[in-house]
Design an enzyme around this catalytic site. Structure first.
Site, PDB file in Angstrom:
ATOM      1  CE1 TYR A  39      -3.912   2.298   0.870  1.00  0.00           C
ATOM      2  CE2 TYR A  39      -2.259   3.405   2.217  1.00  0.00           C
ATOM      3  CZ  TYR A  39      -3.504   3.405   1.604  1.00  0.00           C
ATOM      4  OH  TYR A  39      -4.317   4.494   1.727  1.00  0.00           O
ATOM      5  CD  GLU A 114     -30.899   2.495  10.279  1.00  0.00           C
ATOM      6  OE1 GLU A 114     -30.086   3.435  10.422  1.00  0.00           O
ATOM      7  OE2 GLU A 114     -31.853   2.534   9.492  1.00  0.00           O
ATOM      8  CE  LYS A 116     -29.453   8.783  18.785  1.00  0.00           C
ATOM      9  NZ  LYS A 116     -28.251   9.548  18.966  1.00  0.00           N
ATOM     10  CG  ASP A 118     -22.488   9.302  21.367  1.00  0.00           C
ATOM     11  OD1 ASP A 118     -23.068  10.271  20.855  1.00  0.00           O
ATOM     12  OD2 ASP A 118     -22.083   9.286  22.535  1.00  0.00           O
ATOM     13  CD  GLU A 171     -24.000  10.331  14.335  1.00  0.00           C
ATOM     14  OE1 GLU A 171     -24.822  10.705  13.468  1.00  0.00           O
ATOM     15  OE2 GLU A 171     -24.013  10.743  15.504  1.00  0.00           O
ATOM     16  CE1 TYR A 223     -26.453   8.276  10.932  1.00  0.00           C
ATOM     17  CE2 TYR A 223     -28.351   9.159   9.761  1.00  0.00           C
ATOM     18  CZ  TYR A 223     -27.316   9.320  10.662  1.00  0.00           C
ATOM     19  OH  TYR A 223     -27.140  10.520  11.291  1.00  0.00           O
ATOM     20  CE  LYS A 286     -33.273   5.736  10.795  1.00  0.00           C
ATOM     21  NZ  LYS A 286     -32.107   5.721   9.921  1.00  0.00           N
ATOM     22  CE  LYS A 310     -30.189   9.260  22.855  1.00  0.00           C
ATOM     23  NZ  LYS A 310     -29.361  10.154  23.591  1.00  0.00           N
ATOM     24  CB  CYS A 403     -11.894  22.307  57.978  1.00  0.00           C
ATOM     25  SG  CYS A 403     -13.588  22.687  57.464  1.00  0.00           S
ATOM     26  CB  CYS A 406     -13.637  26.389  59.922  1.00  0.00           C
ATOM     27  SG  CYS A 406     -13.153  24.753  60.516  1.00  0.00           S
ATOM     28  CB  CYS A 421     -14.159  19.755  60.142  1.00  0.00           C
ATOM     29  SG  CYS A 421     -14.109  21.351  60.968  1.00  0.00           S
ATOM     30  CB  CYS A 426     -16.835  23.819  61.154  1.00  0.00           C
ATOM     31  SG  CYS A 426     -16.638  23.820  59.362  1.00  0.00           S
TER      32      CYS A 426
HETATM   33  S1  IVH Z   1     -31.645   8.793  11.468  1.00  0.00           S
HETATM   34  C1  IVH Z   1     -34.587  12.241  10.568  1.00  0.00           C
HETATM   35  N1  IVH Z   1     -30.051   6.777  11.995  1.00  0.00           N
HETATM   36  O1  IVH Z   1     -28.737  10.410  16.023  1.00  0.00           O
HETATM   37  C2  IVH Z   1     -33.790  11.210  11.223  1.00  0.00           C
HETATM   38  N2  IVH Z   1     -29.641   8.849  13.092  1.00  0.00           N
HETATM   39  O2  IVH Z   1     -30.847  12.101  17.591  1.00  0.00           O
HETATM   40  C3  IVH Z   1     -32.327  11.324  10.983  1.00  0.00           C
HETATM   41  N3  IVH Z   1     -27.683   8.858  14.545  1.00  0.00           N
HETATM   42  O3  IVH Z   1     -28.890  13.454  14.288  1.00  0.00           O
HETATM   43  C4  IVH Z   1     -31.495  10.491  11.840  1.00  0.00           C
HETATM   44  N4  IVH Z   1     -27.088   6.769  14.202  1.00  0.00           N
HETATM   45  O4  IVH Z   1     -26.674  12.169  14.313  1.00  0.00           O
HETATM   46  C5  IVH Z   1     -30.340   8.070  12.257  1.00  0.00           C
HETATM   47  N5  IVH Z   1     -28.694   4.932  12.332  1.00  0.00           N
HETATM   48  C6  IVH Z   1     -28.985   6.206  12.579  1.00  0.00           C
HETATM   49  C7  IVH Z   1     -28.199   6.995  13.459  1.00  0.00           C
HETATM   50  C8  IVH Z   1     -28.577   8.322  13.695  1.00  0.00           C
HETATM   51  C9  IVH Z   1     -26.794   7.895  14.822  1.00  0.00           C
HETATM   52  C10 IVH Z   1     -27.659  10.225  15.129  1.00  0.00           C
HETATM   53  C11 IVH Z   1     -27.780  11.319  14.107  1.00  0.00           C
HETATM   54  C12 IVH Z   1     -29.021  12.077  14.471  1.00  0.00           C
HETATM   55  C13 IVH Z   1     -29.180  11.726  15.904  1.00  0.00           C
HETATM   56  C14 IVH Z   1     -30.646  11.807  16.272  1.00  0.00           C
END
Ligand code: IVH
Length: 664
Positions: A39, A114, A116, A118, A171, A223, A286, A310, A403, A406, A421, A426
């Protein structure tokens, strides 16, 4: 064009292709096809040729991935279609409510879930298959142009596998590996550490010099397709289409037919995510079919056809910015961790207890360490460990000697871990005694909160608890104080008057006797129904009581021996506070005076209900099984407590037995 030049041009095309393919195999598919050495050779050759013949450099050249563009600022970009955020649900119940809302509109649908990720949302535009620009979410309407930095993300192709116009969203995140490496380097260079991968990713994407971003190894999952129904009709197909374009999607997604399947999936994700090389904070749910999205609709901020479940993060790693010291009402000085704020179990944590000197030394916690902070349910957050892989030259911790309020010398009693203390005057101690006394869980004088206590203490109106009940003598002076409107003072004085009727156990708890919590206070008053009885109780009598151990008994005796405490009680009596316990409990019931432990899940009673019934019948509820336990009430899924009861030969009641007994 001469043959030689033709050849150069051809070679540049070839090398661009080889390196792009290698990037894709390595960073997107996670399946390297050539060695690192090969590479590097290809990349070096390409860099050299592009330098000599810049006119032949291709738009999707992988050499751009090393960055190099330095900006003054980020251009604004208006999103043609706003970038919305998602509503949140924090537990199964809220998720079921979401499901109910959908099912009011339609019953014929499936979910797609899916992971999420961070990180930071990004929207990327491709024209004719070529990368054009990338923008942050910003306020949802207008974001910033972060193209140069995004281009450095190795798993992001600058040219798609189809020459189409498309805007994709996803993301950007920093994998754990890159994050740890970055913080190690920063520690070496004496730079402030990033508290978590999300912050690091955010800091990186906002670098004006894309070389910096290139080095930090960000990654991306896509996504979403903007205007997706031009291409496909479900979210699942959207993900597969994104993937077919050579873009990286997260492999964890699943279609579920109904809420039960969905919940099962979520549990599965929750287990899986701990193994992943990136932070996830939940599952995005979704409705799979796009034609339902319009029907279900949107609020001003988010789609109603999606939500984010969450995860209950019980612990997280963050930066320990400082260690400060807090003095409690008993004079104990507690070290406190001042943290870079993080969200744990759904709430932001910026301080956590470090307990005492021994705790800190045993875990070798040092200022500027990255520490794991734990919080489960209602428990006070605590620092549970140091991430030693990120340790550099932080100084070992040393306990303070004076402390913090005091300045008098702190004392550590033999056999105890706490520093005290011992100054009876105090101010720190007094303020905390007052705050505790009036708090909701004690005397519940709601208008006498922390701020008011502090102010009135500072101005000399309040020093000891009994001063609270002399405040009424200074009504006019109080009304003249800044921030103390007439109404406020009247409300305060009324609440104080009302508190005189507060139950006896709350008063005992409010005194702040060491080791006497609200539960022990209840036990005490049910055994000694007047203050005189309690003050006359001997050590031997106290330890006889279930729930009262040696430590508690000693502390109670010590408290009532002190002349200033005797004086305080006398004053409170003179001021007319309620100092006796009315036993309106059933006195001839079999549970009277008995200690009962609850365990497992009850079908017909909440824990609180069962406890209230037992107390009403004169029994005590205890949390642990011992020889002193009379009964164990065991519901379904009872664990170690049931076993212990059986081992000790304690009578075990099931829910049916309990019902019979309470009615009998
Ligand atoms: S869909 C209209 N899919 O979570 C909906 N969001 O609180 C658009 N995020 O702003 C978001 N993984 O930054 C979607 N698989 C996923 C995600 C995802 C992370 C984040 C994204 C979004 C926030 C929503």
């Amino acid at each position: 064009m001469g043959d030689f030049i033709m050849h150069i041009k051809q070679r540049i095309i070839e090398l661009t292709h080889i390196v792009n393919q290698a990037n894709f195999d390595y960073h997107t598919l996670d399946q390297p096809t050539i060695t690192d050495y090969q590479y590097d050779q290809y990349l070096k050759e390409l860099i050299k040729l592009e330098e000599e013949y810049p006119e032949y450099k291709l738009d999707d050249s992988p050499t751009d991935k090393v960055g190099g563009v330095v900006l003054d600022s980020f251009k604004k970009i208006t999103h043609q279609i706003p970038m919305m955020s998602l509503s949140n649900v924090f537990n199964e119940q809220e998720l079921r409510a979401f499901d109910e809302r959908i099912r009011k509109i339609t019953n014929d649908f499936s979910y797609i879930s899916e992971l999420k990720i961070d990180g930071l949302a990004v929207s990327i535009l491709y024209e004719n298959g070529k990368f054009v620009r990338a923008a942050t979410r910003g306020n949802g309407q207008v974001g910033e142009d972060i193209s140069e930095n995004v281009k450095t993300i190795k798993s992001l192709p600058l040219r798609l596998k189809e020459d189409i116009n498309i805007e994709v969203r996803g993301e950007i995140f920093m994998p754990h590996k890159s994050f740890n490496k970055l913080n190690e380097e920063r520690l070496e260079q004496n730079l402030p550490l990033f508290a978590n991968p999300r912050n690091a990713a955010a800091g990186t994407i906002r670098q004006l010099d894309s070389k910096v971003a290139a080095k930090r190894n960000l990654d991306i999952f896509l996504y979403q397709i903007v205007d997706a129904d031009k291409f496909v009709s479900t979210q699942k197909d959207a993900l597969l289409f994104i993937k077919s374009l050579g873009l990286k999607i997260n492999p964890y997604f699943k279609v579920s037919k109904n809420i039960e399947d969905l919940i099962e999936n979520i549990h599965e994700y929750d287990l899986q995510r701990k193994k992943m090389n990136y932070e996830t904070d939940g599952v995005v749910i979704k409705i799979n079919a796009f034609n339902l999205h319009e029907t279900i609709g949107y609020t001003a901020k988010h789609p109603k056809w999606a939500t984010a479940y969450k995860f209950q993060a019980e612990s997280a790693v963050t930066l320990l910015k400082d260690i400060t010291f807090q003095i409690g009402r008993t004079g104990v000085v507690t070290p406190v961790a001042e943290l870079e704020p993080i969200v744990i179990s759904g709430s932001t944590v910026s301080r956590a207890t470090l307990h005492n000197e021994d705790y800190i030394l045993a875990k070798d916690i040092r200022i500027k360490d990255m520490v794991r902070v734990h919080k489960a349910g209602e428990i006070i957050p605590e620092v549970i460990e140091v991430d030693l892989s990120q340790r550099k030259d932080q100084e070992p911790f040393t306990m303070i000697e004076n402390c913090p309020v005091c300045q008098s010398a702190l004392v550590r009693k033999p056999g105890e871990a706490d520093h005290y203390c011992t100054n009876d005057n105090c101010p720190g101690k007094h303020i905390n005694q007052l705050i505790h006394f009036s708090s909701r869980v004690a005397m519940d004088i709601d208008t006498l909160g922390e701020k008011v206590v502090e102010t009135l203490h500072e101005l000399g109106f309040l020093n000891t608890i009994s001063d609270i009940y002399t405040l009424k003598n200074y009504e006019n002076e109080l009304k003249g104080l800044p921030g103390f409107a007439n109404k406020k003072v009247e409300k305060l004085l009324k609440a104080i008057e009302d508190s005189k009727k507060q139950s006896f156990d709350k008063l005992i708890f409010g005194l702040g006797i060491k080791h006497v919590g609200s539960k022990v206070a209840k036990v005490l008053v049910s055994n000694y129904s007047t203050i005189e009885d309690l003050m006359n109780a001997s050590y031997d009598q106290l330890v006889e009581i279930n729930e009262i151990g040696e430590m508690i008994a000693k502390s109670i005796i010590a408290y009532f021996e002190k002349p200033e405490n005797k004086h305080l009680i006398q004053q409170l009596m003179n001021q007319g506070l309620n100092m006796s316990y009315e036993q309106n409990i059933v006195s001839n019931h079999e549970f009277n005076g008995k200690t009962i432990v609850l365990t497992g899940k009850l079908d017909n009673y909440t824990r609180d209900d069962a406890q209230a019934i037992i107390e009403k019948l004169g029994g005590n509820v205890s949390s642990s099984v011992s020889k002193k336990t009379d009964y164990v009430l065991a519901g379904s899924d009872a664990g170690s407590k049931l076993k212990k009861a059986n081992d000790l030969g304690v009578t075990v009641l099931n829910e049916e037995d309990f019902k019979v007994k309470i009615n009998g």
